[in-house]
Write a protein that holds these residues in place. Structure first.
Motif, PDB file in Angstrom:
ATOM      1  N   GLY A  39     -13.038 -33.613 -27.866  1.00  0.00           N
ATOM      2  CA  GLY A  39     -13.028 -32.164 -27.716  1.00  0.00           C
ATOM      3  C   GLY A  39     -12.998 -31.740 -26.258  1.00  0.00           C
ATOM      4  N   PHE A  40     -13.829 -32.380 -25.430  1.00  0.00           N
ATOM      5  CA  PHE A  40     -13.851 -32.061 -24.005  1.00  0.00           C
ATOM      6  C   PHE A  40     -12.518 -32.415 -23.349  1.00  0.00           C
ATOM      7  N   ALA A  41     -11.977 -33.587 -23.687  1.00  0.00           N
ATOM      8  CA  ALA A  41     -10.709 -34.022 -23.087  1.00  0.00           C
ATOM      9  C   ALA A  41      -9.591 -33.036 -23.405  1.00  0.00           C
ATOM     10  N   VAL A  80     -21.894 -27.902 -30.385  1.00  0.00           N
ATOM     11  CA  VAL A  80     -22.948 -28.005 -31.401  1.00  0.00           C
ATOM     12  C   VAL A  80     -22.415 -28.693 -32.656  1.00  0.00           C
ATOM     13  N   LEU A  81     -21.218 -28.304 -33.091  1.00  0.00           N
ATOM     14  CA  LEU A  81     -20.645 -28.885 -34.303  1.00  0.00           C
ATOM     15  C   LEU A  81     -20.330 -30.367 -34.127  1.00  0.00           C
ATOM     16  N   TYR A  82     -19.723 -30.730 -33.006  1.00  0.00           N
ATOM     17  CA  TYR A  82     -19.430 -32.148 -32.743  1.00  0.00           C
ATOM     18  C   TYR A  82     -20.717 -32.966 -32.694  1.00  0.00           C
ATOM     19  N   TRP A 120      -5.526 -31.413 -33.437  1.00  0.00           N
ATOM     20  CA  TRP A 120      -5.141 -30.016 -33.610  1.00  0.00           C
ATOM     21  C   TRP A 120      -4.813 -29.337 -32.278  1.00  0.00           C
ATOM     22  N   THR A 121      -5.640 -29.528 -31.274  1.00  0.00           N
ATOM     23  CA  THR A 121      -5.442 -28.842 -29.993  1.00  0.00           C
ATOM     24  C   THR A 121      -4.094 -29.196 -29.353  1.00  0.00           C
TER      25      THR A 121
END
Length: 196
Positions: A39-41, A80-82, A120-121
């Motif tokens: 997610g961060f990447a 939070v979700l991850y 997705w991103t």
């Protein structure tokens, strides 16, 4: 006069407890950190598509529903979700420590849906393919639901930890559908970019 040995002993004991906790929970910490990495990447790589300081980014020009969350809410929500789904995977792993074959299906589903989540991103912001992004997030939602069910069979708490994630995916799927259906010009923009 105050006894410094008591204070030193208490401080040393507290530090020993903290370091023992960290050392014995590397698996839990790793499970929490891992989903955040993708997610961060993606967030860092595609940040220019989402926010360009004073200039409008590509994302800003899309038609979005009135019920969309503000941009600044997405990063904390996903963190939070991850973290929650990562900890859930740890609970499944721990529950199956004596019977590792019980973890194969739930953790395979988890890994698959995590890869779909990370994909997705780049589809949405990189390819700018809104239809494919909607299809992909729909498949992701199904995979995440299967993961939650399989987690719940192993550890009820692990299954429940995925409920907020499933709710957010429902929101994100409806948002993705809205953006796809209300932005037909994106295909034209992509076609123009290819001809340049």
């Amino acid at each position: 006069m105050e006894n410094n040995n008591d204070t030193t002993t208490t401080t040393a004991g507290t530090l020993d407890n903290a370091s023992q906790f960290i050392m014995t929970n590397w698996s839990a910490l790793g499970s929490i950190i891992l989903p955040n990495v993708g997610g961060f990447a993606s967030g860092i790589y595609f940040a220019g598509q989402i926010c360009k300081g004073q200039d409008k980014a590509w994302y800003d020009n899309l038609k979005k529903p009135s019920w969309i969350a503000p941009k600044y809410a997405f990063a904390p929500a996903w963190t939070v979700l991850y973290s929650s789904i990562g900890y859930a995977s740890y609970l499944v792993w721990e529950e199956c420590a004596d019977e590792p074959e019980r973890a194969i299906v739930p953790l395979s589903l988890y890994g698959g849906q995590l890869l779909l989540n990370w994909a997705w991103t780049p589809i949405f912001f990189g390819l700018k393919d809104l239809k494919l992004a909607f299809i992909e997030i729909s498949v992701l939602s199904g995979a995440a639901t299967a993961t939650a069910i399989s987690f719940a069979y192993v550890n009820r708490t692990a299954g429940l930890l995925l409920v907020p994630y499933l709710a957010w995916l429902g929101y994100a799927t409806s948002l993705s559908y809205y953006v796809w259906k209300n932005n037909p010009q994106v295909k034209e923009i992509k076609d123009d970019e290819k001809t340049k």
